[in-house]
Design an enzyme around this catalytic site. Sequence first.
Site, PDB file in Angstrom:
ATOM      1  N   ALA A   1      12.798 -11.867 -15.621  1.00 52.05           N
ATOM      2  CA  ALA A   1      11.605 -11.567 -14.821  1.00 52.05           C
ATOM      3  C   ALA A   1      12.018 -11.238 -13.402  1.00 52.05           C
ATOM      4  O   ALA A   1      11.378 -11.627 -12.436  1.00 52.05           O
ATOM      5  CB  ALA A   1      10.640 -12.752 -14.841  1.00 52.05           C
TER       6      ALA A   1
ATOM      7  N   GLY B   1      12.272  -6.209 -14.929  1.00 51.89           N
ATOM      8  CA  GLY B   1      11.515  -6.900 -15.971  1.00 51.89           C
ATOM      9  C   GLY B   1      10.190  -7.421 -15.464  1.00 51.89           C
ATOM     10  O   GLY B   1       9.160  -7.322 -16.139  1.00 51.89           O
TER      11      GLY B   1
ATOM     12  N   LYS C   1      20.394  10.469 -15.664  1.00 53.12           N
ATOM     13  CA  LYS C   1      20.155   9.384 -14.711  1.00 53.12           C
ATOM     14  C   LYS C   1      21.476   8.762 -14.285  1.00 53.12           C
ATOM     15  O   LYS C   1      21.664   8.436 -13.097  1.00 53.12           O
ATOM     16  CB  LYS C   1      19.249   8.318 -15.314  1.00 53.12           C
TER      17      LYS C   1
END
Length: 310
Positions: A8, A12, A186
């Site tokens: 997180a 995320g 990318k």
Amino acid sequence: MRILIVGAGAIGGYFGGRMLQAGRDVTFLVRAGRAQELNRDGLIVRSALGNIDYPAPPHVASQALGGRYDLILLSCKAYDLDAAMESFAAAVGPDTLILPLLNGMAHLDRLEARFSRANVLGGQCLISLDRDASGAIVHLNDTNLLSFGELDGQSSARIQRVAEALSGAGFEASLSADILQDMWEKWCFIATGAGITGSMRASIGDVLVAGGEGLVVKLLAECAAVAAKANHPVRPQVYERFVKMLTTPGSKMTASMLRDVERGAAIEVEQVLGDLVKRRDAAGLAPNDLSVLDFAYTQLKAYEARRLRG
């Protein structure tokens, strides 16, 4: 669709937070320290595209994972991949899809070796994020693209289900018919940005003021040559866009690798630059003289060596 977000942190937390706001069935897999932060402060995102203040987002520790998940969004740093795979292994079943948003390309082979090719999708995101001193996730630009697809480029029933789960969730979700091409492009861009701003310890604009445009363009060309040798040449219109972005006077653009260097943190030098060097040499493209890629890689490896020694 039952979705597990591994970590997180900035990436995320951002995409998982958007999905939570949109009512998706999302759980974060986090370590104890981050769990305490989420319990105390909730999930906080500051973005020009809309803030997130989500109290007590669903989260779980690795040892408490219950059952298999349909989709696992993998957002860890590339150097943490082995530990991350171990942490979510119990959540992977035969039909689980793993969508990695890691830099570089080497993680695809490692995920396939640890699980199976059938479990792995291709993925990448175009967004600039960081976390401030309070722990809040800060969105630094105005893009929030997440693209994904089957590694073979096919349009399958399962990838359509992923597209349905990610669409309409507060960010741009793009189902790609050639995700490997997108990932290679990318990689060339971030390797150039990280190599230049990380080694020079300066923004793109500052490097240009110092007369470094030639170095920027040369590094991009070196990276693109490796991609072309891997049968993923950067498309002309994409290359032109990259050159424009990387040579804009006054640009404040910096790579996340520079921000990590400035805070004395670990960096993805092997995954972003080192792997390009290895692939270049294996393809017989190594130059006779010191290249910009070699210089940037060596400079950032020296930072890493000094950091580990200290």
